[in-house]
Write a protein that holds these residues in place. Structure first.
Motif, mmCIF file in Angstrom:
data_model
loop_
_atom_site.group_PDB
_atom_site.id
_atom_site.type_symbol
_atom_site.label_atom_id
_atom_site.label_comp_id
_atom_site.label_asym_id
_atom_site.label_seq_id
_atom_site.Cartn_x
_atom_site.Cartn_y
_atom_site.Cartn_z
ATOM 1 N N ARG A 86 0.799 -1.283 0.221
ATOM 2 C CA ARG A 86 0.000 0.009 0.199
ATOM 3 C C ARG A 86 0.875 1.241 -0.064
ATOM 4 N N LEU A 87 0.451 2.257 -0.763
ATOM 5 C CA LEU A 87 1.234 3.471 -0.687
ATOM 6 C C LEU A 87 0.225 4.424 0.113
ATOM 7 N N THR A 88 0.866 5.007 1.265
ATOM 8 C CA THR A 88 0.215 5.778 2.270
ATOM 9 C C THR A 88 1.095 7.059 2.461
ATOM 10 N N LEU A 89 -0.076 8.289 2.642
ATOM 11 C CA LEU A 89 0.497 9.449 2.797
ATOM 12 C C LEU A 89 0.037 9.591 4.260
ATOM 13 N N ASP A 90 1.195 9.348 5.066
ATOM 14 C CA ASP A 90 1.140 9.340 6.657
ATOM 15 C C ASP A 90 0.889 10.667 7.152
ATOM 16 N N PHE A 91 0.454 10.690 8.457
ATOM 17 C CA PHE A 91 -0.150 11.792 9.295
ATOM 18 C C PHE A 91 1.231 12.681 9.184
ATOM 19 N N ASP A 92 2.341 12.275 9.068
ATOM 20 C CA ASP A 92 3.488 13.035 9.346
ATOM 21 C C ASP A 92 4.184 13.709 7.870
ATOM 22 N N GLY A 93 3.223 13.722 6.896
ATOM 23 C CA GLY A 93 3.411 14.350 5.587
ATOM 24 C C GLY A 93 4.477 13.504 4.697
ATOM 25 N N ASN A 94 4.782 12.559 5.186
ATOM 26 C CA ASN A 94 5.771 11.405 4.428
ATOM 27 C C ASN A 94 4.857 10.582 3.642
ATOM 28 N N LEU A 95 5.133 9.993 2.415
ATOM 29 C CA LEU A 95 4.762 9.284 1.719
ATOM 30 C C LEU A 95 5.247 8.060 1.738
ATOM 31 N N ARG A 96 4.909 6.873 2.277
ATOM 32 C CA ARG A 96 5.650 5.778 2.290
ATOM 33 C C ARG A 96 4.893 4.461 1.493
ATOM 34 N N LEU A 97 5.767 3.590 0.954
ATOM 35 C CA LEU A 97 5.147 2.471 0.432
ATOM 36 C C LEU A 97 5.480 1.333 1.276
ATOM 37 N N TYR A 98 4.313 0.594 1.826
ATOM 38 C CA TYR A 98 4.640 -0.679 2.852
ATOM 39 C C TYR A 98 4.298 -1.730 2.163
ATOM 40 N N SER A 99 5.001 -2.806 2.495
ATOM 41 C CA SER A 99 4.801 -4.096 2.283
ATOM 42 C C SER A 99 4.353 -5.163 3.412
ATOM 43 N N LEU A 100 3.469 -5.953 3.185
ATOM 44 C CA LEU A 100 3.069 -6.790 4.307
ATOM 45 C C LEU A 100 3.855 -8.098 4.404
ATOM 46 N N ASP A 101 4.356 -8.084 5.501
ATOM 47 C CA ASP A 101 5.158 -9.287 5.720
ATOM 48 C C ASP A 101 4.135 -10.870 5.905
ATOM 49 N N ALA A 102 4.149 -11.569 5.208
ATOM 50 C CA ALA A 102 3.180 -12.850 5.276
ATOM 51 C C ALA A 102 3.218 -13.458 6.279
ATOM 52 N N THR A 103 4.604 -13.512 6.976
ATOM 53 C CA THR A 103 4.632 -14.379 8.294
ATOM 54 C C THR A 103 4.262 -13.886 9.702
ATOM 55 N N SER A 104 4.646 -12.633 9.597
ATOM 56 C CA SER A 104 4.258 -11.792 10.832
ATOM 57 C C SER A 104 3.177 -10.772 10.861
ATOM 58 N N SER A 105 2.617 -10.690 9.530
ATOM 59 C CA SER A 105 1.454 -9.834 9.132
ATOM 60 C C SER A 105 1.534 -8.225 9.722
ATOM 61 N N ASP A 106 2.883 -7.970 9.655
ATOM 62 C CA ASP A 106 3.066 -6.667 9.886
ATOM 63 C C ASP A 106 3.525 -6.171 8.511
ATOM 64 N N TRP A 107 3.786 -4.456 8.599
ATOM 65 C CA TRP A 107 4.041 -3.902 7.387
ATOM 66 C C TRP A 107 5.396 -3.660 7.702
ATOM 67 N N SER A 108 6.312 -3.355 6.602
ATOM 68 C CA SER A 108 7.695 -2.863 6.779
ATOM 69 C C SER A 108 7.754 -1.827 5.623
ATOM 70 N N VAL A 109 8.587 -0.835 5.436
ATOM 71 C CA VAL A 109 8.703 0.475 4.768
ATOM 72 C C VAL A 109 9.589 -0.166 3.560
ATOM 73 N N SER A 110 9.111 -0.201 2.187
ATOM 74 C CA SER A 110 9.736 -0.500 1.205
ATOM 75 C C SER A 110 10.051 0.696 0.197
ATOM 76 N N TRP A 111 9.680 1.894 0.478
ATOM 77 C CA TRP A 111 10.199 2.925 -0.146
ATOM 78 C C TRP A 111 9.515 4.276 0.668
ATOM 79 N N THR A 112 10.289 5.339 0.583
ATOM 80 C CA THR A 112 9.686 6.658 1.064
ATOM 81 C C THR A 112 10.173 7.748 0.395
ATOM 82 N N ALA A 113 9.197 8.748 0.368
ATOM 83 C CA ALA A 113 9.592 10.012 -0.238
ATOM 84 C C ALA A 113 10.766 10.686 0.453
ATOM 85 N N PHE A 114 10.607 10.973 1.839
ATOM 86 C CA PHE A 114 11.670 11.569 2.627
ATOM 87 C C PHE A 114 12.558 10.983 3.392
ATOM 88 N N ARG A 115 13.921 10.917 3.398
ATOM 89 C CA ARG A 115 14.508 10.515 4.352
ATOM 90 C C ARG A 115 14.922 11.349 5.404
#
Ligand SMILES: *[C@@H]1O[C@H](CO)[C@@H](O)[C@H](O)[C@H]1NC(C)=O
Ligand SMILES: *[C@@H]1O[C@H](CO)[C@@H](O)[C@H](O)[C@H]1NC(C)=O
Ligand SMILES: *[C@@H]1O[C@H](CO)[C@@H](O)[C@H](O)[C@H]1NC(C)=O
Ligand SMILES: *[C@@H]1O[C@H](CO)[C@@H](O)[C@H](O)[C@H]1NC(C)=O
Ligand SMILES: *[C@@H]1O[C@H](CO)[C@@H](O)[C@H](O)[C@H]1NC(C)=O
Length: 429
Positions: free
Chosen positions: A265-294
């Protein structure tokens, strides 16, 4: 009071009538998907063991839609990632207007529109399918909720209405923007927007209470320096199933885990950063796989007026000297001039305006600091002496305003003094 009571009784009796035809149809004959039929209603059940009440599930089991409890007795109608441990929300019908847990319902009205009705019968949200041949609602494998006619033609899709998240294959067009949430864990609309601008460029803007300011891509660069083109007016962007994002202004990026077996999912987070998240199939948690701002301090509006943003590696906002925080629980509300100083200055000003002001306000050079959106002037190259002079000119112009406006003027001048010093501090000669 009488009127309210009457309305309540009225809606209760209506609810009782509707209880009978309530039908959550499961169709095992056509596509194996469950759907909601025209004419049916589903009431919110406030189940304390779970925050979600599923109405429809996508055939692949990845998405579900239904009622989502956002606070005590406050519900939204949402689509969420069924496979994520937090049941992360992908879309919400009524993010800014949650409904009451008692007596509220989702109804696919006889007139063809689907609506979320509050306990008193008022619609918190509805689709524009009134007087169409709308026949049923389905949740697709892509995560889009659609309303179709008897021939299966789509009349409405949740993909056409904005939230803070773009799903794979969901087109982003001139009409579809992403709007951030207002804070971590809240759904309410916030101040950041991803959108196609009038020159066809995909941009991020901070639309704060006082200022509006574009912060992505680098706002002072020409489009080609940012790798963008303004010549394609189709204004179309999409996150492909593989994790590649492509936009008609030539902006593109790849997920760090490129490949089509990952839910993203590509989400514009509450802090104004645009992040791409990937779902880890085993843990069912999200990890960031791209971000507009470091460097998150490049995002506008995080710390608010008169404060300095630092990232090391957590976000920190600090006050400019002579200013104090407005609201300790919300940095973005910024800083206001220290009351003490203003009071001193006011007293002395009655006698000697020009000279006393110099004593109460000092000039300070701040390296590598920019006050996005709050500049009182802009000069390419300026000496500190010239900078002071400019500042005083502005200050004095303010002081000469009517005495009536005094209190306000003093506040603003204080603000101006502190501000004008920071005009491109790195270019002082
Ligand atoms: C429901 O939401 C609340 C607050 O958002 C959270 O504290 C709680 O753990 C959630 N309950 C379940 C069962 O997920
Ligand atoms: C946009 O991208 C395409 C394909 O990568 C390239 O051929 C084209 O030159 C780019 N346009 C501009 C204006 O950079
Ligand atoms: C403009 O963008 C659209 C959508 O991304 C693309 O299909 C089309 O080829 C682009 N046109 C040009 C001239 O690059
Ligand atoms: C003024 O500032 C001093 C020290 O900074 C503080 O002790 C005092 O309470 C302040 N007075 C007012 C009226 O805020
Ligand atoms: C302050 O000084 C400026 C010139 O530096 C003068 O024009 C202005 O009238 C003075 N203001 C007051 C209130 O004396």
């Amino acid at each position: 009071m009488v009127a309210t009571r009457a309305a309540y009784i009225f809606s209760t009796s209506i609810s009782l009538l509707l209880l009978i035809p309530v039908a959550l149809a499961k169709d095992h004959h056509t596509h194996g998907t469950s759907y909601l039929e025209r004419g049916s209603s589903v009431f919110i059940e406030d189940d304390t063991t779970t925050n979600t009440t599923t109405i429809l599930a996508s055939p692949n089991g990845l998405f579900a839609c239904g009622f989502y409890k956002v606070a005590t007795n406050a519900f939204v109608f949402s689509i969420w990632f069924h496979g994520s441990s937090a049941k992360t929300i992908a879309w919400t019908a009524n993010r800014d207007a949650p409904v009451n847990g008692r007596g509220s319902r989702l109804t696919f009205r006889k007139d063809g529109s689907m609506a979320l009705l509050n306990y008193d019968g008022t619609a918190a949200w509805s689709t524009s399918t009134t007087a169409t041949r709308a026949s049923r609602a389905e949740l697709l494998d892509s995560g889009s909720l659609i309303i179709v006619d008897p021939d299966g033609r789509s009349l409405w899709t949740s993909f056409d209405s904005q939230t803070d998240t773009l799903l794979p294959s969901q087109p982003m067009t001139r009409n579809i923007k992403l709007v951030s949430a207002s804070a971590r864990g809240l759904l309410y609309s916030g101040f950041y927007t991803l959108y196609f601008d009038s020159d066809n460029e995909l941009r991020l803007i901070y639309n704060g209470p006082d200022i509006s300011s574009i912060y992505w891509p680098a706002p002072f660069n020409q489009p080609w320096v940012n790798g963008r083109t303004t010549y394609n007016s189709s204004r179309y962007a999409v996150l492909e199933q593989t994790g590649k994002f492509v936009a008609s202004d030539n902006f593109t990026f790849d997920a760090s885990d490129l490949g089509d077996q990952v839910m993203r999912r590509l989400t514009l987070d509450f802090d104004g950063n645009l992040r791409l998240y990937s779902l880890d199939a085993t843990s069912s948690d999200w990890s960031v796989s791209w971000t507009a701002f470091r460097r998150v301090c490049d995002i506008h509006g995080l710390c608010g007026k008169n404060s300095i943003c630092k990232y090391r590696p957590k976000l920190e906002c600090s006050c400019l000297e002579g200013f104090e925080v407005v609201d300790t629980s919300d940095w973005s509300k910024g800083r206001t001039p220290n009351v003490n100083k203003t009071a001193n200055w006011d007293n002395r000003r009655r006698h000697k305006a020009n000279s006393t002001a110099t004593q109460d306000f000092s000039f300070k050079k701040l390296a590598e600091t920019d006050f996005y959106g709050y500049d009182s002037n802009y000069v390419q190259q300026v000496s500190i002496l010239q900078c002071r002079r400019m500042c005083w000119t502005m200050l004095i112009a303010k002081l000469l305003l009517t005495v009536r406006e005094k209190a306000r003027v003093i506040q603003r001048s204080t603000f101006l003094t502190a501000r004008a010093l920071h005009i491109l501090p790195t270019t002082f000669i």
